[in-house]
Scaffold this active site. Sequence first.
Site, short mmCIF file in Angstrom:
data_model
loop_
_atom_site.label_atom_id
_atom_site.label_comp_id
_atom_site.label_asym_id
_atom_site.label_seq_id
_atom_site.Cartn_x
_atom_site.Cartn_y
_atom_site.Cartn_z
N PRO A 2 -16.12 32.31 -36.34
CA PRO A 2 -16.58 32.87 -34.97
C PRO A 2 -17.00 34.32 -34.79
O PRO A 2 -16.25 34.92 -35.41
CB PRO A 2 -15.48 32.40 -34.32
CG PRO A 2 -14.86 31.19 -34.96
CD PRO A 2 -15.20 31.56 -36.47
N GLU A 3 -18.06 34.42 -34.19
CA GLU A 3 -18.21 36.07 -33.89
C GLU A 3 -18.02 36.42 -32.58
O GLU A 3 -17.47 35.56 -31.76
CB GLU A 3 -19.71 36.33 -34.27
CG GLU A 3 -20.00 35.97 -35.82
CD GLU A 3 -21.41 36.10 -35.99
OE1 GLU A 3 -22.35 37.01 -35.42
OE2 GLU A 3 -22.12 35.47 -36.98
N HIS A 96 -4.07 19.04 -37.66
CA HIS A 96 -4.01 20.31 -38.14
C HIS A 96 -3.33 21.47 -37.18
O HIS A 96 -3.68 22.69 -37.32
CB HIS A 96 -5.41 20.84 -38.73
CG HIS A 96 -6.21 19.99 -39.47
ND1 HIS A 96 -5.82 19.65 -40.70
CD2 HIS A 96 -7.01 19.04 -39.23
CE1 HIS A 96 -6.36 18.91 -41.31
NE2 HIS A 96 -7.36 18.42 -40.40
N ARG A 116 -8.69 24.79 -41.90
CA ARG A 116 -8.68 25.38 -43.26
C ARG A 116 -7.79 26.57 -43.27
O ARG A 116 -7.57 26.96 -44.61
CB ARG A 116 -10.09 25.99 -43.50
CG ARG A 116 -11.15 25.02 -43.43
CD ARG A 116 -12.72 25.61 -43.44
NE ARG A 116 -13.77 24.67 -43.45
CZ ARG A 116 -14.91 25.04 -43.18
NH1 ARG A 116 -15.61 26.13 -43.09
NH2 ARG A 116 -15.84 23.87 -43.06
#
Length: 281
Positions: A2-3, A96, A116
Amino acid sequence: MPELPEVEVVRRGLAQWVIGREIASAEVLHPRAIRRHVPGADEFTARLKGRAVLSAERRGKYLWLPLSGAGEALMAHLGMSGQLLVVEPDSPLEKHLRVRLRFEDGGPDLRFVDQRTFGHVMLSPLVGGVPEPISHIAPDPFEAAFDEGEFTRRLRAKRTEIKRALLDQSLISGVGNIYADEALWMARLHWARPTETLTRPKVGELVTAVRAVMGAALQQGGTSFDSLYVNVNGESGYFERSLEVYGRRDLPCSRCGTAIRREAFMNRSSYSCPRCQRRSR
């Protein structure tokens, strides 16, 4: 990863749902999620209990929630797959789920989910209103603290490729691979153009392009290439449909019709139009 637009979408959601609420309890379900909080999980959860969320802030790709009390904040970096979700307390736990905050009002939880585990959350003291670990990074182009003249001076002194400079968070924060490519296309600059060859007006055009591209992405909820980036309600952004060059190898440039090219760049890809963005000799 994400930016700025994606992180800003999340910040706005947090501002809507958690400001003013008092934390009843915190639970760490995976130690890697707080790996940068050196004192550990017990200290982390104990220090959050009873603290109220004062606001939701962002610089570049980092988020933080200033807390009542000791001049510190809960800081988050989403990494590749981190999600900050606002979820009803009785909702099933996500596969998660890494960190869970419950609130005294009995309303929605704040949950940090990260498949992740590259993202993280931590408690940090504030330095000038910014978490200490990121106090060294530059303001992003939407902040009042962003000084375009100083940015221009430092950019031209870098003596590097323009895209490398755009990705340098000590120079300008929040710009990543996607929006660098899009802004360079809009400004008609090749990614390898040496920074010292840019005139001040051309740098101004580039800054305008960066703001325009990321502003448009923000209006569309950011860019979601998969289900890993979502807003606090679990919804994906749709700016992918408006991308001009990124990920569009061999498709026609919307400006001139030339096939978009893909070139290797810093162990990733850079996309550009061979005609609109000619490489300097």
